[in-house]
Write an enzyme that holds these catalytic residues in place. Structure first.
Site, PDB file in Angstrom:
ATOM      1  CG  ASN A  13      48.052  48.223  41.873  1.00  0.00           C
ATOM      2  OD1 ASN A  13      47.528  47.165  41.839  1.00  0.00           O
ATOM      3  ND2 ASN A  13      48.477  48.497  43.473  1.00  0.00           N
ATOM      4  N   GLY A  15      48.594  42.646  37.386  1.00  0.00           N
ATOM      5  CA  GLY A  15      47.585  41.558  37.453  1.00  0.00           C
ATOM      6  C   GLY A  15      46.823  42.330  35.783  1.00  0.00           C
ATOM      7  CB  ILE A  16      43.722  40.970  34.487  1.00  0.00           C
ATOM      8  CG1 ILE A  16      43.881  39.612  34.521  1.00  0.00           C
ATOM      9  CG2 ILE A  16      42.396  41.641  33.073  1.00  0.00           C
ATOM     10  CD1 ILE A  16      42.422  38.751  34.727  1.00  0.00           C
ATOM     11  N   GLY A  80      38.924  43.520  42.326  1.00  0.00           N
ATOM     12  CA  GLY A  80      38.101  42.603  42.767  1.00  0.00           C
ATOM     13  C   GLY A  80      38.668  42.081  43.571  1.00  0.00           C
ATOM     14  CE1 TYR A 143      36.830  37.013  42.671  1.00  0.00           C
ATOM     15  CE2 TYR A 143      36.359  34.702  41.495  1.00  0.00           C
ATOM     16  CZ  TYR A 143      37.027  36.368  40.767  1.00  0.00           C
ATOM     17  OH  TYR A 143      37.564  36.863  39.580  1.00  0.00           O
ATOM     18  CE  LYS A 147      34.788  38.951  39.780  1.00  0.00           C
ATOM     19  NZ  LYS A 147      35.567  40.283  39.062  1.00  0.00           N
TER      20      LYS A 147
HETATM   21  P1  NDP Z   1      44.625  40.760  41.249  1.00  0.00           P
HETATM   22  O1  NDP Z   1      44.047  40.477  42.900  1.00  0.00           O
HETATM   23  O2  NDP Z   1      46.672  40.984  40.835  1.00  0.00           O
HETATM   24  O3  NDP Z   1      44.421  42.451  41.580  1.00  0.00           O
HETATM   25  C1  NDP Z   1      42.584  42.791  41.773  1.00  0.00           C
HETATM   26  C2  NDP Z   1      42.981  44.268  41.846  1.00  0.00           C
HETATM   27  O4  NDP Z   1      41.989  45.108  42.452  1.00  0.00           O
HETATM   28  C3  NDP Z   1      44.685  45.260  41.977  1.00  0.00           C
HETATM   29  O5  NDP Z   1      44.747  46.437  41.278  1.00  0.00           O
HETATM   30  C4  NDP Z   1      43.875  45.987  43.462  1.00  0.00           C
HETATM   31  O6  NDP Z   1      44.646  47.420  43.411  1.00  0.00           O
HETATM   32  C5  NDP Z   1      42.973  46.283  43.061  1.00  0.00           C
HETATM   33  N1  NDP Z   1      42.176  46.369  44.577  1.00  0.00           N
HETATM   34  C6  NDP Z   1      41.186  45.486  44.900  1.00  0.00           C
HETATM   35  N2  NDP Z   1      40.446  46.040  46.053  1.00  0.00           N
HETATM   36  C7  NDP Z   1      40.538  46.850  45.216  1.00  0.00           C
HETATM   37  C8  NDP Z   1      39.748  48.230  45.697  1.00  0.00           C
HETATM   38  N3  NDP Z   1      38.472  48.204  47.100  1.00  0.00           N
HETATM   39  N4  NDP Z   1      39.196  49.579  45.060  1.00  0.00           N
HETATM   40  C9  NDP Z   1      39.866  49.885  43.983  1.00  0.00           C
HETATM   41  N5  NDP Z   1      41.165  48.653  43.936  1.00  0.00           N
HETATM   42  C10 NDP Z   1      40.797  47.423  44.914  1.00  0.00           C
HETATM   43  O7  NDP Z   1      43.732  40.613  40.249  1.00  0.00           O
HETATM   44  P2  NDP Z   1      44.217  40.091  38.957  1.00  0.00           P
HETATM   45  O8  NDP Z   1      44.666  40.856  37.948  1.00  0.00           O
HETATM   46  O9  NDP Z   1      44.028  38.658  38.909  1.00  0.00           O
HETATM   47  O10 NDP Z   1      42.108  39.936  38.646  1.00  0.00           O
HETATM   48  C11 NDP Z   1      41.717  40.924  37.968  1.00  0.00           C
HETATM   49  C12 NDP Z   1      39.509  40.877  37.639  1.00  0.00           C
HETATM   50  O11 NDP Z   1      39.784  39.665  37.096  1.00  0.00           O
HETATM   51  C13 NDP Z   1      39.106  41.049  39.534  1.00  0.00           C
HETATM   52  O12 NDP Z   1      37.610  41.429  39.180  1.00  0.00           O
HETATM   53  C14 NDP Z   1      39.049  39.141  39.265  1.00  0.00           C
HETATM   54  O13 NDP Z   1      38.211  38.667  40.603  1.00  0.00           O
HETATM   55  C15 NDP Z   1      39.393  38.532  37.989  1.00  0.00           C
HETATM   56  N6  NDP Z   1      39.374  37.417  37.549  1.00  0.00           N
HETATM   57  C16 NDP Z   1      41.113  37.285  37.471  1.00  0.00           C
HETATM   58  C17 NDP Z   1      40.986  35.915  37.634  1.00  0.00           C
HETATM   59  C18 NDP Z   1      42.095  34.991  37.628  1.00  0.00           C
HETATM   60  O14 NDP Z   1      42.396  33.885  37.876  1.00  0.00           O
HETATM   61  N7  NDP Z   1      43.506  35.726  38.862  1.00  0.00           N
HETATM   62  C19 NDP Z   1      39.482  35.064  36.899  1.00  0.00           C
HETATM   63  C20 NDP Z   1      38.431  35.164  36.098  1.00  0.00           C
HETATM   64  C21 NDP Z   1      38.853  36.857  36.694  1.00  0.00           C
HETATM   65  P3  NDP Z   1      45.077  47.237  45.664  1.00  0.00           P
HETATM   66  O15 NDP Z   1      45.251  46.358  46.023  1.00  0.00           O
HETATM   67  O16 NDP Z   1      45.898  48.099  45.657  1.00  0.00           O
HETATM   68  O17 NDP Z   1      43.771  47.962  45.834  1.00  0.00           O
END
Ligand code: NDP
Length: 237
Positions: A13, A15-16, A80, A143, A147
């Site tokens: 929803n 970010g990535i 995540g 974390y 990972k």
């Molecule tokens: P965001 O915080 O923007 O997005 C995280 C997403 O995970 C949201 O869609 C959130 O939706 C969802 N989420 C969290 N908990 C749950 C759950 N229990 N069940 C289902 N969905 C869940 O993060 P990013 O886009 O930055 O990160 C995406 C991935 O990339 C992650 O795994 C992160 O660890 C990894 N990453 C990110 C980096 C960064 O610098 N941003 C660097 C390296 C890796 P909702 O809260 O509505 O559930």
């Protein structure tokens, strides 16, 4: 990609995840996303509520996606969270919640996705890890553990499922401009950026491009790989 595929991006929803979902939709694929708060407004994307810490919720979400779009052929296990804290101050809940979401959650969705992939003898499992899974990171014991765990898990799946033409790969991003990074202090962001050889953070679509490649026919002979998309931050590991 040779044909329209059914793609599920967890945590799609924002970010990535959202950038990846949009890229797959741009290429004409059938795309579903899950998150706890299913608030995606793009009408090309089927948005489903699913807390991936709950196996029953994962089953319900997959049933809804299968009914709407067909069996998932490409899984992007992206959801995540972080709960950063120094080791001595980290609570059991901080540790367990992060591992249960990031690692166990990815396991739950991959296990559910694998069944129809095995039947179809084709599938792509793509796990979103992090540069810190290999480098480690002070304040992120929970974390980084989650990972790093994704890498062993993906490689085991690569060995177990490879003979059925199912690949399992990992993308390891460096810092990306999303809400997750925005939760850090300005000082923390400046410190991280100064360590990146390319001298900047990534935009979400730059991670999405690597994810899309791993789902494509061009990546058919790549499995068990960890693809860094980190501006050079983790090189050598
Ligand atoms: P965001 O915080 O923007 O997005 C995280 C997403 O995970 C949201 O869609 C959130 O939706 C969802 N989420 C969290 N908990 C749950 C759950 N229990 N069940 C289902 N969905 C869940 O993060 P990013 O886009 O930055 O990160 C995406 C991935 O990339 C992650 O795994 C992160 O660890 C990894 N990453 C990110 C980096 C960064 O610098 N941003 C660097 C390296 C890796 P909702 O809260 O509505 O559930």
């Amino acid at each position: 990609m040779k044909e329209a595929l059914t793609v599920l991006v967890t945590g799609g929803n924002r970010g990535i995840g959202l950038a990846s979902a949009k890229l797959f939709a741009d290429a004409g694929h059938r795309v579903a996303v899950t998150s706890r708060d299913p608030d995606v407004t793009d009408d090309r994307i089927f948005s489903v509520a699913c807390d991936q810490t709950d196996s029953d919720a994962v089953d319900v979400a997959f049933a809804a996606i299968e009914a709407e779009l067909g069996a998932v052929q490409v899984l992007v296990a992206n959801a995540g969270i972080t709960r950063d804290q120094l080791l001595l101050r980290m609570s059991d809940d901080d540790f367990t919640e992060v591992v249960d979401t990031n690692l166990n959650g990815a396991y739950r969705v991959a296990r559910r996705a694998a069944r129809p992939m095995l039947r179809a003898r084709w599938g792509r499992l793509i796990f979103i890890s992090s540069v810190v899974g290999l480098l480690g990171s002070a304040g992120q014991v929970n974390y980084a553990a989650s990972k790093a765990g994704l890498i062993g898990m993906a490689r085991s799946m690569a060995r177990e499922l490879g003979s059925r033409n199912i690949t399992a790969n990992v993308v390891a991003p460096g810092p990306v401009a999303t809400e997750m990074l925005a939760s850090l202090t300005e000082e923390q962001r400046t410190t991280i950026t100064s360590q990146v050889p390319l001298g900047r953070v990534a935009q979400p679509h730059e991670i999405a491009e690597a994810i899309k490649f791993l789902a494509s026919e061009s990546a058919a002979y790549i499995t068990g790989a960890v693809i860094p998309v980190d501006g050079g931050l983790g090189m050598g590991h």
